[in-house]
Design an enzyme around this catalytic site. Structure first.
Site, PDB file in Angstrom:
ATOM      1  N   ALA A  82      -4.595   7.478  -4.472  1.00  0.00           N
ATOM      2  CA  ALA A  82      -3.252   6.871  -4.646  1.00  0.00           C
ATOM      3  C   ALA A  82      -3.323   5.284  -4.860  1.00  0.00           C
ATOM      4  CB  ALA A  82      -2.180   7.240  -3.668  1.00  0.00           C
ATOM      5  N   THR A 108       0.909  -1.098   0.163  1.00  0.00           N
ATOM      6  CA  THR A 108      -0.083  -0.142  -0.069  1.00  0.00           C
ATOM      7  C   THR A 108       0.935   1.173  -0.024  1.00  0.00           C
ATOM      8  OG1 THR A 108      -1.801   0.980   1.067  1.00  0.00           O
ATOM      9  CG2 THR A 108      -0.195   0.215   2.594  1.00  0.00           C
ATOM     10  N   ASN A 109       0.403   2.303   0.327  1.00  0.00           N
ATOM     11  CA  ASN A 109       0.900   3.661   0.492  1.00  0.00           C
ATOM     12  C   ASN A 109       0.520   4.497   1.635  1.00  0.00           C
ATOM     13  OD1 ASN A 109      -1.051   5.699  -0.892  1.00  0.00           O
ATOM     14  ND2 ASN A 109      -0.737   4.006  -2.573  1.00  0.00           N
ATOM     15  N   GLY A 110       0.884   5.640   1.679  1.00  0.00           N
ATOM     16  CA  GLY A 110       0.666   6.349   2.847  1.00  0.00           C
ATOM     17  C   GLY A 110      -0.537   7.522   2.598  1.00  0.00           C
TER      18      GLY A 110
END
Ligand code: C5P
Length: 215
Positions: free
Chosen positions: A98, A29-31
């Site tokens: 995102a 995943t990402n932030g």
């Protein structure tokens, strides 16, 4: 575009990260926090729109209302399916999500054990959700707005995405804005607009973005 109102328009927004599981508990995943998308959704509601927010897993999802439908999703595929189902009736589509670009080719059915010395993951590319919306032909929303998070050649890369994904507008910004409460950037359009956006809280940025796009 000449001046338009959001009153009773359908606005579809993607927001947050996506989660790509490679075993039942572990994922890529990402932030992203989904805050920019939630702010754009709230402002669109304030301007009279009916908003559908397709939201990846975030800590503080906004509460739905009669004017704000929140569709929670997990993976990029889920997000793609939810958008496909809702995009034809959208007047505006905003892609702030995102989206993870890759997903594990074969997610493992069982949790992998720690004593395994190494793991090799094969990844497949995920569908580009906003590009799908941009290329819809006669079913395309009248206005498609993207975000480009860049580490370098910010404006050039954003302009390239604007054209390739057939967007009307794109917010070019630096990757340092990810997960922050404030952001800055430049709003570019396919008609050649280039509007600098000073650093400000994402809620204020959302107002500025809608004001610029609708005028
Ligand atoms: O190509 P890149 O990810 O930088 O493009 C950013 C824009 O494209 C954002 O608006 C993002 O929400 C959208 N996007 C998408 N589906 C993907 C990847 C990006 O909708 N798979």
């Amino acid at each position: 575009m000449t001046s338009v109102s959001l009153r009773n328009k359908n606005v579809l927004i993607t927001a947050g990260p996506t989660r790509e599981y490679w075993d039942p508990v572990r994922y890529l995943t990402n932030g992203s926090t989904g805050r920019m998308g939630a702010a754009l959704a709230a402002e669109a509601v304030r301007l009279g729109a009916r908003v559908t927010l397709v939201l990846g897993p975030v800590g503080h999802p906004p509460a739905g209302s009669s004017r704000l439908r929140v569709i929670p999703v997990v993976s990029a595929w889920d997000m793609y399916e939810a958008v496909k189902k809702n995009v034809r009736k959208a007047d505006f589509f905003v892609g702030t999500a995102a989206v993870a670009d890759y997903r594990p080719a074969i997610p493992l059915k069982r949790k992998i054990k720690r004593h395994q010395p190494s793991v090799t993951l094969k990844l497949y590319g995920n569908p580009d959700i906003i590009a799908m919306a941009g290329h819809l032909g006669k079913n395309r929303p009248r206005c498609v707005i993207g975000f480009a998070l860049e580490t370098d050649r910010v404006l050039e890369n954003a302009r390239e995405k604007l054209l390739r994904k057939r967007l009307d507008w794109i917010v070019a910004n630096r990757e340092s804005n990810l997960g922050r409460s404030e952001a800055s950037g430049t709003l570019l359009s396919r008609w050649g607009h280039q509007v600098p956006l000073a650093k400000m809280p994402k809620e204020k940025l959302a107002k500025t973005i809608w004001r610029t796009i609708l005028n």
